[in-house]
Design an enzyme around this catalytic site. Sequence first.
Site, PDB file in Angstrom:
ATOM      1  N   ASP A  76     -12.182  12.853 -28.870  1.00 40.75           N
ATOM      2  CA  ASP A  76     -12.002  12.515 -27.453  1.00 40.75           C
ATOM      3  C   ASP A  76     -13.273  11.783 -27.038  1.00 40.75           C
ATOM      4  O   ASP A  76     -14.364  12.365 -27.041  1.00 40.75           O
ATOM      5  CB  ASP A  76     -11.818  13.801 -26.627  1.00 40.75           C
ATOM      6  N   SER A 157     -10.984  -6.619 -22.150  1.00 42.01           N
ATOM      7  CA  SER A 157      -9.765  -7.181 -21.567  1.00 42.01           C
ATOM      8  C   SER A 157     -10.129  -8.454 -20.814  1.00 42.01           C
ATOM      9  O   SER A 157     -11.274  -8.598 -20.349  1.00 42.01           O
ATOM     10  CB  SER A 157      -9.176  -6.160 -20.582  1.00 42.01           C
ATOM     11  N   TYR A 172     -10.382  -0.377 -13.520  1.00 45.69           N
ATOM     12  CA  TYR A 172     -10.188  -0.929 -14.867  1.00 45.69           C
ATOM     13  C   TYR A 172     -11.055  -2.165 -15.071  1.00 45.69           C
ATOM     14  O   TYR A 172     -11.727  -2.314 -16.095  1.00 45.69           O
ATOM     15  CB  TYR A 172      -8.711  -1.262 -15.081  1.00 45.69           C
ATOM     16  N   VAL A 205      -0.417  -7.245 -24.496  1.00 40.79           N
ATOM     17  CA  VAL A 205       0.198  -6.727 -25.720  1.00 40.79           C
ATOM     18  C   VAL A 205       1.261  -5.674 -25.403  1.00 40.79           C
ATOM     19  O   VAL A 205       1.057  -4.812 -24.529  1.00 40.79           O
ATOM     20  CB  VAL A 205      -0.896  -6.101 -26.622  1.00 40.79           C
ATOM     21  N   ARG A 206       2.357  -5.703 -26.149  1.00 40.09           N
ATOM     22  CA  ARG A 206       3.461  -4.732 -25.971  1.00 40.09           C
ATOM     23  C   ARG A 206       3.064  -3.364 -26.521  1.00 40.09           C
ATOM     24  O   ARG A 206       3.205  -3.086 -27.722  1.00 40.09           O
ATOM     25  CB  ARG A 206       4.708  -5.197 -26.736  1.00 40.09           C
ATOM     26  N   THR A 207       2.489  -2.542 -25.638  1.00 39.87           N
ATOM     27  CA  THR A 207       2.136  -1.163 -25.986  1.00 39.87           C
ATOM     28  C   THR A 207       2.518  -0.315 -24.784  1.00 39.87           C
ATOM     29  O   THR A 207       3.012  -0.839 -23.782  1.00 39.87           O
ATOM     30  CB  THR A 207       0.618  -1.045 -26.213  1.00 39.87           C
TER      31      THR A 207
END
Length: 249
Positions: A76, A157, A172, A205-207
Site C-alpha cells: 500500500d 497524466s 488529481y 486508457v480503457r481501465t
Amino acid sequence: MMSLWVRESVNVTPENLVPRVALVTGANRGIGLEVCRQLARLGLKVVLTARDEAKARAAVAALEAQGGQIVAQPLDVTDAHSIAAVKEWLERELGRVDVLVNNAGVYLDEGASGLEVDAGTVRATLETNTLGPLQLCQALVPLMTAHHYGRIVNVTSGYGQMDSMTSRTLAYKISKLALNGITRILADELRDSGVLVNAVDPGWVRTDMGGAGAPRSASRGADTAVFLATLPDGGPTGRLFRDRREVHW
Ligand SMILES: NC(=O)c1ccc[n+]([C@@H]2O[C@H](COP(=O)([O-])OP(=O)(O)OC[C@H]3O[C@@H](n4cnc5c(N)ncnc54)[C@H](OP(=O)(O)O)[C@@H]3O)[C@@H](O)[C@H]2O)c1
C-alpha cells in the site's frame, strides 16, 4: 535497449547472470498489470504489487500462462510500514531492485470544483499519487545506487501538465503536477548515479479509471512506461514522455 541481465559475480557464466528486477505499484489491474506483463515478456523478474495481497496473487496467476518470472507482494503506497516491508523483502529475497514503476493512483475528484473539493479528498489524492511515489523512491534508490543502476518511471497524466491547470479536478491535477516536480528534482539529484528518473503520460486508457469509452488499450497505455523502464545507460532523465516521445511539462 538496456542489458536485461546483470552479472552476479566476476565470472561471466550463464549461471551468474540474473535478470533485472522491476517493482510495479498498483499492478493488480489496469495499466500496472499490463506493465508487468510486458516487462516479464522482456525477461525481467517482476515484483507485482497491490495493496490487497490476494489481488496481487490473482494477478500473478492470470499472467502465469505467458511464462516469465513474476512474484506477488503486498504494497500500500500510502503506508510507510508497507513500503519498509517491501524494501526489506527485496533486500532479503532478491538483493536488488533495478526498476521502479510508480503506477498506483486514484482519481477521486473528477469534475469537482476546486472551490468546493474537501480537504480530505485532496489529502487522500496527494497521499497516493504524490507522497507514495516519493516515499518509494526514497526507500528504493539506495538499492539502485548500490549497483550504479536504476530506472524510475512515474506514471503521471496530461492533467498534471501546466496547460491543464484550468478549472476543476484540482486534487488529481495538482497531485500529478507535484509528481512531475518530484521527477525533475530526483532526476537532478541522481544525475551521474546510473539512476534515470522520468515521467510518462499514458494517454486516455480503457481501465477502471479511464472508463470504457477511452480510446487506448491498457497495452498501449503501458508501452511508454516499459520503454522508460528499459532505457539504455546514458538515456534521458528528468523528462516527460508520451508515446515514446518527449513532451513539455
Ligand atoms: N486510465 C487513464 O486514462 C489514465 C490517464 C492518465 C494517467 N493515468 C494514471 O495511470 C496510473 C494507472 O491508472 P489505471 O488507469 O490503470 O487505473 P486503475 O485501473 O484505477 O488502477 C489503479 C491501481 O492503483 C491501485 N491503488 C490505488 N491506491 C493504491 C494504494 N494506496 N496502494 C497501492 N495501490 C493502489 C489500485 O488498486 P485497488 O485495485 O486496490 O484499488 C489499482 O491497482 C495512475 O497513476 C493514473 O493516474 C491513467
